[in-house]
Design a protein around this motif. Structure first.
Motif: not given
Length: 337
Positions: A1-10, A12-16
């Motif tokens: 399944m697809k999922q959006i994860q937020l990489a540290s330190p946050g 918008l460019g770290n929304l994966q």
């Protein structure tokens, strides 16, 4: 399944966008096929890294979706039920307690995902006749407006409510207040949005850029008395004018900090001399959400959704929010089948 994860330190460019396994519900959990979510200011702060969270956090607090599997001990729901999230999944009833205030999409994984396994106690039904995108606007913004006006404000027909701007909480507050027989004064800096506010039922509108001391304009429109309730979403930059706009013995619901968290001038004497009542609002418990749903069952209110983005385009949706191009809510489409 697809999922959006937020990489540290946050940021918008770290929304994966990632692929991950579909969760399996435990005995007391349900598996939700998430249909829609919507954006809130809290979600934006998390996404930008202004509210630090764990690396890989699944964001978003709002959800409406279908129960597609239930655990062996589940009794509240059946497969096929349509449910919506509670922003505080552990705060079921009563007064707030620190151990109950785990905010979903912040302190724990949220709904930027195609499937979510969660306790059967952590969701409620949606209002009768509402679509899933409509219902997904309620758990944060709708419930915040409800608690401000109903639970804390004890709004009465004939009272006057001031709402600030055209975000989700303010638009819901306008709609709820009008449905309960109140008068509404709304502020905005956009002539176009002011016309839309009037079309939604606002009795008076004020351009806060043209009238920086808009509290005086509110007094002028209320025969010098002020308003019974202020839905204060601006924070430090608007609080002084909110105090000016409130009537003697009035109520200010403190909800947001869009213009910053710090108040630039000392206004405590004005607060106690006007005998104002302050309520700090951060959503509400599940019993309040159920009461809101029951009210909406009997109401003609429907949320205002100005824009819809697919889950994969969530960074663009947040930028749209930052640019203040929306009116009401921004919907996130996750499963559209």
């Amino acid at each position: 399944m697809k999922q959006i994860q937020l990489a540290s330190p946050g940021g918008l460019g770290n929304l994966q966008l990632v692929e991950t396994d579909k969760p399996k519900p435990t005995a007391d959990q349900i598996l939700i096929k998430v249909s829609s979510s919507s954006l809130n200011y809290h979600d934006l702060l998390v996404a930008q890294g202004q509210i630090p969270t764990e690396d890989g956090r699944v964001i978003l607090s709002d959800c409406a979706g279908e129960v597609v599997e239930i655990g062996s001990a589940v009794t509240k729901w059946e497969v096929g039920d349509i449910v919506m999230s509670s922003c505080y999944p552990h705060w079921i009833e009563g007064a707030p307690e620190y151990q109950l205030l785990s905010f979903i999409g912040d302190n724990e994984d949220g709904y930027s995902t195609e499937y979510m396994a969660i306790s059967e106690k952590s969701v409620t039904r949606i209002p009768n006749g509402w679509t899933r995108p409509e219902a997904a606007t309620l758990p944060c913004a709708g419930l915040t407006a409800w608690r401000a006006l109903v639970d804390e404000g004890r709004l009465q027909s004939g009272e006057t409510v001031l709402v600030q701007g055209t975000g989700g909480v303010s638009i819901f507050a306008l709609q709820l207040a009008k449905s309960m027989g109140a008068k509404v004064i709304a502020t905005s800096s956009s002539a176009e949005k002011m016309e839309r506010l009037k079309a939604l039922g606002a009795d008076e509108v004020i351009n806060y850029k043209e009238e920086p001391q808009w509290g005086k304009a509110v007094l002028a429109k209320t025969a010098g008395l002020g308003v019974d309730h202020v839905i204060e979403v601006g924070g430090g930059g608007t609080f002084g004018e909110s105090v000016r706009a409130a009537k003697l013995g009035g109520h200010i619901a403190l909800i947001g900090v869009l213009s910053g968290p710090a108040v630039s001038q000392i206004i405590l004497p004005r607060i106690f001399m006007k005998q104002l009542r302050m309520s700090g609002i951060a959503m509400a418990n599940q019993q309040s959400q159920i009461a809101m749903v029951e009210y909406l069952d009997r109401s003609s209110i429907r949320p205002i959704i100005s824009d819809t983005f697919d889950l994969a385009d969530i960074a663009s949706a947040f930028q749209h929010q930052i640019d203040n191009k929306h009116f009401g809510k921004i919907s996130i489409l996750i499963n559209n089948d």
